[in-house]
Design an enzyme around this catalytic site. Structure first.
Site, PDB file in Angstrom:
ATOM      1  N   GLY A   1       0.480  -0.525   0.112  1.00  0.00           N
ATOM      2  CA  GLY A   1       0.068   0.104   0.117  1.00  0.00           C
ATOM      3  C   GLY A   1       1.149   0.914   0.074  1.00  0.00           C
ATOM      4  O   GLY A   1       2.445   1.518   0.102  1.00  0.00           O
TER       5      GLY A   1
ATOM      6  N   ASP B   1       8.587  32.915  16.564  1.00  0.00           N
ATOM      7  CA  ASP B   1       8.056  31.501  16.476  1.00  0.00           C
ATOM      8  C   ASP B   1       8.600  31.473  18.046  1.00  0.00           C
ATOM      9  O   ASP B   1       8.898  30.372  18.430  1.00  0.00           O
ATOM     10  CB  ASP B   1      10.186  31.318  16.406  1.00  0.00           C
TER      11      ASP B   1
ATOM     12  N   THR C   1      19.603  35.800  17.113  1.00  0.00           N
ATOM     13  CA  THR C   1      19.487  37.311  16.550  1.00  0.00           C
ATOM     14  C   THR C   1      19.556  37.568  18.640  1.00  0.00           C
ATOM     15  O   THR C   1      20.966  39.045  18.192  1.00  0.00           O
ATOM     16  CB  THR C   1      18.893  37.172  15.999  1.00  0.00           C
TER      17      THR C   1
ATOM     18  N   HIS D   1      -0.477   1.401   9.452  1.00  0.00           N
ATOM     19  CA  HIS D   1      -1.900   1.857   8.328  1.00  0.00           C
ATOM     20  C   HIS D   1      -2.278   2.688   9.623  1.00  0.00           C
ATOM     21  O   HIS D   1      -4.366   2.614   8.998  1.00  0.00           O
ATOM     22  CB  HIS D   1      -2.295   1.296   8.250  1.00  0.00           C
TER      23      HIS D   1
ATOM     24  N   GLY E   1      10.981  42.613  22.095  1.00  0.00           N
ATOM     25  CA  GLY E   1      12.215  42.705  22.174  1.00  0.00           C
ATOM     26  C   GLY E   1      12.786  44.047  22.982  1.00  0.00           C
ATOM     27  O   GLY E   1      13.810  44.563  23.712  1.00  0.00           O
TER      28      GLY E   1
ATOM     29  N   GLY F   1       1.566   5.724   1.496  1.00  0.00           N
ATOM     30  CA  GLY F   1       1.241   6.012   2.220  1.00  0.00           C
ATOM     31  C   GLY F   1       2.490   5.909   3.157  1.00  0.00           C
ATOM     32  O   GLY F   1       2.196   6.665   4.358  1.00  0.00           O
TER      33      GLY F   1
ATOM     34  N   THR G   1      12.082  47.691  16.558  1.00  0.00           N
ATOM     35  CA  THR G   1      12.926  46.800  17.437  1.00  0.00           C
ATOM     36  C   THR G   1      13.603  46.850  18.609  1.00  0.00           C
ATOM     37  O   THR G   1      12.703  47.921  19.005  1.00  0.00           O
ATOM     38  CB  THR G   1      14.532  46.424  16.219  1.00  0.00           C
TER      39      THR G   1
END
Length: 589
Positions: free
Chosen positions: A62, A410, A454, A226, A568, A64, A503
């Site tokens: 199958g 994020d 950063t 499955h 920030g 998938g 910022t």
């Protein structure tokens, strides 16, 4: 409860044929039979029955589970793959067409996972092919170790260990061995393998709803591929505990699924089930290797990590362990052009692996640090309370910063700054030469490196620029203001942002401006510091009305950012304000 699953597809009924079309367009060494939609067969483009002088190796089942099976078609591995519909066995006609398309005088070996539909359809195709004069053998692979020894005829399910059987058989065929020897090597390999899977989510079939069968905080042990329920549903456990459980099940002497004992050599697969990040797979890999070596006394010769046999978009992984010897390793290391077989894994691996030594300059920077003086000067004491208050302010608002950052980034701004603040507090107690303000700021910059990302480099640049401007044992308020401004200028120079870019500078620049103005007007330095911190807060709040022009937020629409301050800027205003109030409180007492 369920909800409609999201898929990047055209028509749920066409996903397999369109997958095959994309696959053969991507890889020039692959081709497919002209039998859609009933016959879905991927084969090597360079093979035909008239010219193929080696045993053909065929697998399938199958769909998938991509890249299984079609992704393992290529010289040195599979000659053809027979694709069924999603989680459905291919038809007898499709299997027979695959046999006829690639089988020459050396014959054909079919490698089949142990599922009833596959055994029946492939088995009948074998008998039909034999009646037409083809030499055909079939090997069944059942490597599942989650279920207790079967009392019926179903047997163990075929899982990701099947891929290793593909590789062994494909390499044996490529070496020119006759059919009976290729089949014998495949059968021997299948008897050396054990696999068990763990899932954090169920999978979603194209065009169907996504079930929340597991629910929040739950995981499933011993599932198939499955979407069927596993052996047990349990609370989510740390990966160390999960791996220990899985390894114990696979290597259980009571079940005796695999002939592996202490001192043996093994090969392992850490297989993603479709939606597991490579980061998590590598974490699982590292812990699996260590546990096999230290707790089970096994020598791990090869480690294969990736998504090889998936269950559509399921989150989770499986572990496969295969007993190895030189003949097995030779087959696994043999060259192949199968696009999904991992590269860069062959060759003996040192056990254990030790990290490469750091360059001397980096070691010096890490190991040579200042120490805190036994007695603090007045300036040293002020510096201590300011740094401590600033760090604690960041720790206190970690979750709020993450929430703001989640609107435009994020969602890790608070967590990242929390690392730096925590490191500062630890080093504050032991390492900072607080009576030397310049060197203390320099050390703060070193502490901040743990943040990474950063934010880490920006604050490091800021600290180093401030350090470069400070001179002398007793630093005047105006020198502090000038050093603060130098740090801001360095951020702007290297980061590219300025006032109004949404910022941290939108908090720091107003603070610096007001601080200079108040000091130049003869205002008391502590008062000037506190008033400038109010300007920092106002500047940070003003970012709610700004369109981002730097960082990830610049990719977010203005509507989504409206009423949300830049995290920030809020962080900078918070630590600056906390330091100012701490200085005010101390000088007032």
């Amino acid at each position: 409860m369920s909800f409609q699953g999201k898929k990047l597809i055209h028509d749920p009924d066409d996903v397999v044929t369109e997958f095959i079309e994309g696959l053969v367009e991507t890889y020039p060494n692959l081709q497919c039979l002209d039998g859609f939609p009933e016959v879905k067969v991927v084969l090597r483009a360079d093979v035909s029955p008239a010219t193929h002088d080696k045993v053909a190796v065929i697998s399938g089942g199958g769909s998938g589970h991509e890249p299984t099976h079609a992704g393992f078609v290529g010289e040195g591995m599979l000659t053809a793959a027979i694709c069924g519909d999603v989680f459905a066995s291919p038809t007898v006609d499709a299997v027979l067409a695959g046999i006829q398309a690639v089988t020459g005088p050396m014959g054909c070996l079919l490698i089949v996972k142990n599922y009833t539909g596959d055994r029946l359809n492939f088995g009948l195709a074998v008998e039909l092919a034999k009646s037409e004069g083809y030499m055909v053998e079939m090997v069944i692979v059942g490597d599942d170790c989650a279920l207790p020894p079967s009392r019926g005829i179903a047997g163990r399910r075929g899982l990701a260990g099947t891929i290793l059987v593909h590789k062994v058989a494909g390499a044996a065929a490529a070496a020119g061995l006759p059919l009976k020897d290729v089949a014998a090597e495949a059968k021997r390999a299948s008897e050396m393998i054990g696999t068990m899977g763990v899932a954090l989510s169920v999978c979603t079939l194209p065009g169907q709803a996504t079930s929340n069968r597991l629910g929040p905080g739950k995981m499933e042990l011993g599932l198939g591929i499955h979407g069927e329920p596993g052996v047990a549903v349990v609370d989510i456990q740390p990966v160390d505990m999960v791996i220990s459980h899985v390894l114990t099940k696979i290597l259980s002497p009571e079940s005796n699924y695999v002939p592996i004992s202490r001192g043996n050599r093994v090969v392992i697969i850490i297989n993603g089930l479709g939606a597991t990040p490579i980061m998590e797979l590598m974490i699982a890999s590292g812990k699996t290797v260590t546990k096999l070596q230290l707790e089970h006394g096994l020598a791990v010769d090869r480690v294969y990590v990736g998504s090889f046999m998936t269950s559509l978009d399921m989150a989770g992984f499986s572990i496969t362990i295969m007993k190895a010897d030189e003949s097995i390793l030779q087959r696994l290391d043999a060259a192949t052009k199968a696009p999904a077989w991992p590269v860069g894994v062959d060759g003996n691996r040192p056990t254990p692996k030790f990290p490469v030594p750091m360059p001397l300059s980096s070691l010096k920077a890490m190991n040579v640090s200042s120490s805190r003086p036994r007695e603090l000067s007045k300036q040293g004491l002020l510096l201590k309370v300011a740094i401590e208050a600033a760090a604690k302010a960041i720790i206190d608002i970690k979750d709020q910063l993450n929430e703001w950052d989640g609107e435009a980034g994020d969602a890790d701004c608070g967590s990242t700054l929390f690392k730096g603040a925590t490191a500062i507090l630890v080093d504050l107690e032991n390492h900072y030469p607080l009576n030397d303000a310049a060197e203390t700021i320099n050390e703060v910059g070193t502490s901040i490196r743990v943040m990474g990302g950063t934010s880490g480099i920006i604050y490091n640049i800021f600290s180093k620029a401030v350090y470069g401007k400070l001179q002398g044992s007793e630093i005047s308020p105006k020198q502090w203001a000038e050093a603060f401004e130098a740090g801001i200028n360095a951020i702007s120079k290297y980061g590219g942002a300025s006032a109004g870019y949404r910022t941290m500078l939108d908090a720091l620049i107003p603070a610096s401006t007001v601080l200079h103005e108040k000091l130049d007007a003869g205002v008391d330095p502590v008062t000037a510091f506190v008033v400038s911190s109010e300007a920092a807060l106002a500047g940070a709040e003003s970012t709610k009305e700004m369109q981002a022009q730097a960082g990830r937020a610049c990719y977010i629409s203005e509507a989504n950012l409206r009423s949300v301050p830049d995290p920030g800027a809020m962080a900078a205003a918070s630590w600056y304000r906390a330091a100012a109030l701490a200085i005010k409180e101390m000088t007032a007492s």
